[in-house]
Design a protein around this motif. Structure first.
Motif, short mmCIF file in Angstrom:
data_model
loop_
_atom_site.label_atom_id
_atom_site.label_comp_id
_atom_site.label_asym_id
_atom_site.label_seq_id
_atom_site.Cartn_x
_atom_site.Cartn_y
_atom_site.Cartn_z
N PHE A 132 0.43 -1.49 5.96
CA PHE A 132 0.16 -2.72 6.70
C PHE A 132 1.29 -2.99 7.68
O PHE A 132 2.40 -2.49 7.52
CB PHE A 132 0.00 -3.89 5.71
CG PHE A 132 -1.10 -3.65 4.74
CD1 PHE A 132 -2.41 -3.88 5.10
CD2 PHE A 132 -0.84 -3.11 3.48
CE1 PHE A 132 -3.45 -3.62 4.22
CE2 PHE A 132 -1.88 -2.83 2.59
CZ PHE A 132 -3.19 -3.09 2.96
N LYS A 133 0.97 -3.78 8.67
CA LYS A 133 2.00 -4.17 9.64
C LYS A 133 3.11 -4.91 8.92
O LYS A 133 2.85 -5.69 8.01
CB LYS A 133 1.37 -5.04 10.73
CG LYS A 133 0.48 -4.23 11.64
CD LYS A 133 -0.18 -5.08 12.71
CE LYS A 133 -1.08 -4.22 13.59
NZ LYS A 133 -2.16 -5.01 14.22
N PHE A 181 -5.81 2.16 -3.25
CA PHE A 181 -6.86 1.48 -4.02
C PHE A 181 -8.19 2.23 -3.96
O PHE A 181 -8.47 2.93 -2.99
CB PHE A 181 -7.03 0.04 -3.53
CG PHE A 181 -7.43 -0.11 -2.07
CD1 PHE A 181 -8.75 -0.15 -1.68
CD2 PHE A 181 -6.45 -0.21 -1.07
CE1 PHE A 181 -9.11 -0.29 -0.34
CE2 PHE A 181 -6.80 -0.35 0.28
CZ PHE A 181 -8.13 -0.39 0.63
N ILE A 206 5.87 -7.56 8.00
CA ILE A 206 6.04 -8.99 8.22
C ILE A 206 7.50 -9.34 8.03
O ILE A 206 8.04 -9.24 6.93
CB ILE A 206 5.16 -9.80 7.25
CG1 ILE A 206 3.69 -9.58 7.58
CG2 ILE A 206 5.50 -11.28 7.33
CD1 ILE A 206 2.77 -10.01 6.49
N VAL A 232 -3.53 -10.70 -4.20
CA VAL A 232 -2.54 -9.71 -3.79
C VAL A 232 -1.23 -9.99 -4.52
O VAL A 232 -0.72 -11.10 -4.47
CB VAL A 232 -2.31 -9.73 -2.26
CG1 VAL A 232 -1.19 -8.78 -1.86
CG2 VAL A 232 -3.59 -9.38 -1.51
N TYR A 256 -6.13 -14.70 6.71
CA TYR A 256 -7.42 -14.62 6.01
C TYR A 256 -8.58 -15.24 6.82
O TYR A 256 -9.63 -14.60 6.96
CB TYR A 256 -7.33 -15.22 4.61
CG TYR A 256 -6.75 -14.28 3.57
CD1 TYR A 256 -7.46 -13.14 3.16
CD2 TYR A 256 -5.53 -14.52 2.99
CE1 TYR A 256 -6.94 -12.27 2.21
CE2 TYR A 256 -4.99 -13.67 2.02
CZ TYR A 256 -5.70 -12.54 1.64
OH TYR A 256 -5.18 -11.69 0.70
N ARG A 272 -13.03 0.60 10.12
CA ARG A 272 -11.97 -0.30 9.62
C ARG A 272 -10.96 -0.75 10.67
O ARG A 272 -10.61 -1.92 10.74
CB ARG A 272 -11.26 0.32 8.41
CG ARG A 272 -10.44 -0.72 7.64
CD ARG A 272 -10.26 -0.38 6.20
NE ARG A 272 -11.53 -0.11 5.56
CZ ARG A 272 -11.68 0.64 4.48
NH1 ARG A 272 -10.62 1.19 3.91
NH2 ARG A 272 -12.87 0.85 3.96
N PHE A 315 -9.32 -12.87 9.63
CA PHE A 315 -10.04 -11.70 9.14
C PHE A 315 -11.53 -12.00 8.94
O PHE A 315 -12.39 -11.26 9.44
CB PHE A 315 -9.42 -11.18 7.83
CG PHE A 315 -10.43 -10.66 6.84
CD1 PHE A 315 -11.14 -9.49 7.12
CD2 PHE A 315 -10.70 -11.33 5.66
CE1 PHE A 315 -12.11 -9.01 6.22
CE2 PHE A 315 -11.66 -10.87 4.77
CZ PHE A 315 -12.37 -9.70 5.05
N ALA A 368 9.31 -11.08 -1.48
CA ALA A 368 8.86 -11.50 -0.15
C ALA A 368 8.98 -13.01 -0.16
O ALA A 368 8.60 -13.64 -1.15
CB ALA A 368 7.42 -11.08 0.11
N PHE A 409 -17.91 -3.09 5.75
CA PHE A 409 -16.67 -3.35 5.01
C PHE A 409 -16.20 -2.10 4.27
O PHE A 409 -15.00 -1.82 4.19
CB PHE A 409 -16.89 -4.50 4.03
CG PHE A 409 -15.60 -5.04 3.42
CD1 PHE A 409 -14.71 -5.79 4.17
CD2 PHE A 409 -15.29 -4.80 2.09
CE1 PHE A 409 -13.53 -6.29 3.61
CE2 PHE A 409 -14.12 -5.29 1.52
CZ PHE A 409 -13.24 -6.03 2.29
N LEU A 424 2.08 -2.74 -2.73
CA LEU A 424 1.47 -3.99 -3.19
C LEU A 424 0.24 -3.66 -4.02
O LEU A 424 -0.26 -2.53 -3.99
CB LEU A 424 1.17 -4.95 -2.03
CG LEU A 424 0.21 -4.60 -0.90
CD1 LEU A 424 -1.24 -4.66 -1.34
CD2 LEU A 424 0.40 -5.55 0.27
N ALA A 435 10.38 -9.40 5.46
CA ALA A 435 10.10 -8.59 4.27
C ALA A 435 9.97 -7.11 4.64
O ALA A 435 9.77 -6.76 5.80
CB ALA A 435 8.81 -9.08 3.61
N SER A 436 10.06 -6.23 3.63
CA SER A 436 9.82 -4.80 3.86
C SER A 436 8.34 -4.56 4.12
O SER A 436 7.49 -5.32 3.69
CB SER A 436 10.19 -3.99 2.62
OG SER A 436 11.50 -4.28 2.21
#
Ligand code: 6CM
Length: 246
Positions: free
Chosen positions: A126-127, A139, A129, A205, A224, A99, A227, A211, A93, A172, A132-133
């Motif tokens: 991130f891909k 992090f 969606i 998140v 989730y 990853r 994943f 969004a 992880f 985010l 949304a932008s």
């Protein structure tokens, strides 16, 4: 036997000294400690936690939470995985080398800073969606042993070289903890055939900007469980036939 995985790359059993002299250390230590302590706390009796996915030993709960119309639902998942140790789970992880192989929502990943053998800073996009932008995140990530637990904590940070909301992406904010504990039958020596690792995965998140709530909840509900199933079976495949690292 042939060691294909370098032992020194596994999460260290004690905190790396280079981390404790870094400016982020007080925050990393405080948030990791809080997250690890809360990870295995029950969800069953507490109000507000709703079970939204269940498959085999995996259970996923969420608490619906909105701030100014933005979905911030805390998520908590419990799972049990056989044949891999807590330390191995956390290794796969934490280490960026693997990853792209298990993280399907990822578009790009950049290592911003290698703080120590047990802490790094990442920038990820991130891909997108629809409608949304696209989102990005910056992090820190820290892996540690804490008593009988190995855990990785990820938490948003800032960096002048990676300013938020300047390009196409909305930044985010994330707090994630993957905490793992290994058990084996009393009196037996741990082997791949007799160990079980209990996993607690917690994620919150903040989408950082508008969004649509319905779309976001539908994405979380689908992504989730996908994943956690994919990641755990990935680690089982990677460890198959390799010497057990406890
Ligand atoms: O914990 C996970 N992955 C870690 C390594 O990448 C890390 C990632 C945290 C970011 C979590 C962001 C989830 C949002 C994904 C969808 C994109 C959102 C767009 C919103 C606009 C509609 O801790 C596994 C994360 C699994 C996520 C399903």
């Amino acid at each position: 036997s042939v060691h294909t995985r370098d032992e020194v790359e596994l999460p260290p059993p004690a905190i790396d000294n280079r981390l404790t002299v870094h400016p982020l250390w007080p925050e990393i230590d405080r948030i990791s400690t809080e997250q690890i302590q809360a990870a295995f706390e029950g969800v069953g009796g507490e109000i507000g936690w709703q079970l939204f996915a269940e498959e085999g030993d995996m259970r996923m709960y969420r608490r619906e939470m909105e701030v100014d119309g933005m979905v911030m639902d805390p998520l908590k998942a419990m799972h049990k995985v056989r044949g891999v140790s807590a330390r191995e789970m956390c290794h796969y992880f934490f280490n960026p080398r693997y990853r792209y192989e298990w993280e399907t929502t990822l578009e790009t990943m950049t290592i911003v800073e290698e703080i120590s053998s047990d802490a790094m800073v990442f920038h990820q996009t991130f891909k997108r969606i629809w409608p949304a932008s696209q989102r990005d995140a910056l992090f820190w990530s820290h892996v540690r042993a804490d008593g009988d637990t190995y855990a990785v904590t990820n938490h948003s940070t800032t960096n002048n070289d990676y300013p938020a909301n300047t390009g196409a992406c909305i930044r985010l904010f994330v707090t994630v903890c993957l905490a793992c504990r290994t058990s084996c039958p009393a009196g037996e020596r741990p082997t791949r055939d007799n160990i079980t690792t209990s996993i607690a995965y917690c994620s919150t998140v903040n989408p950082g900007g508008w969004a649509p709530a319905g779309v976001l909840r539908a994405v979380y509900k689908r992504e989730y469980p996908k994943f956690l199933k994919r990641f755990t079976s990935y680690v089982q495949e990677q460890c198959h036939g390799k010497p057990l690292a406890m």
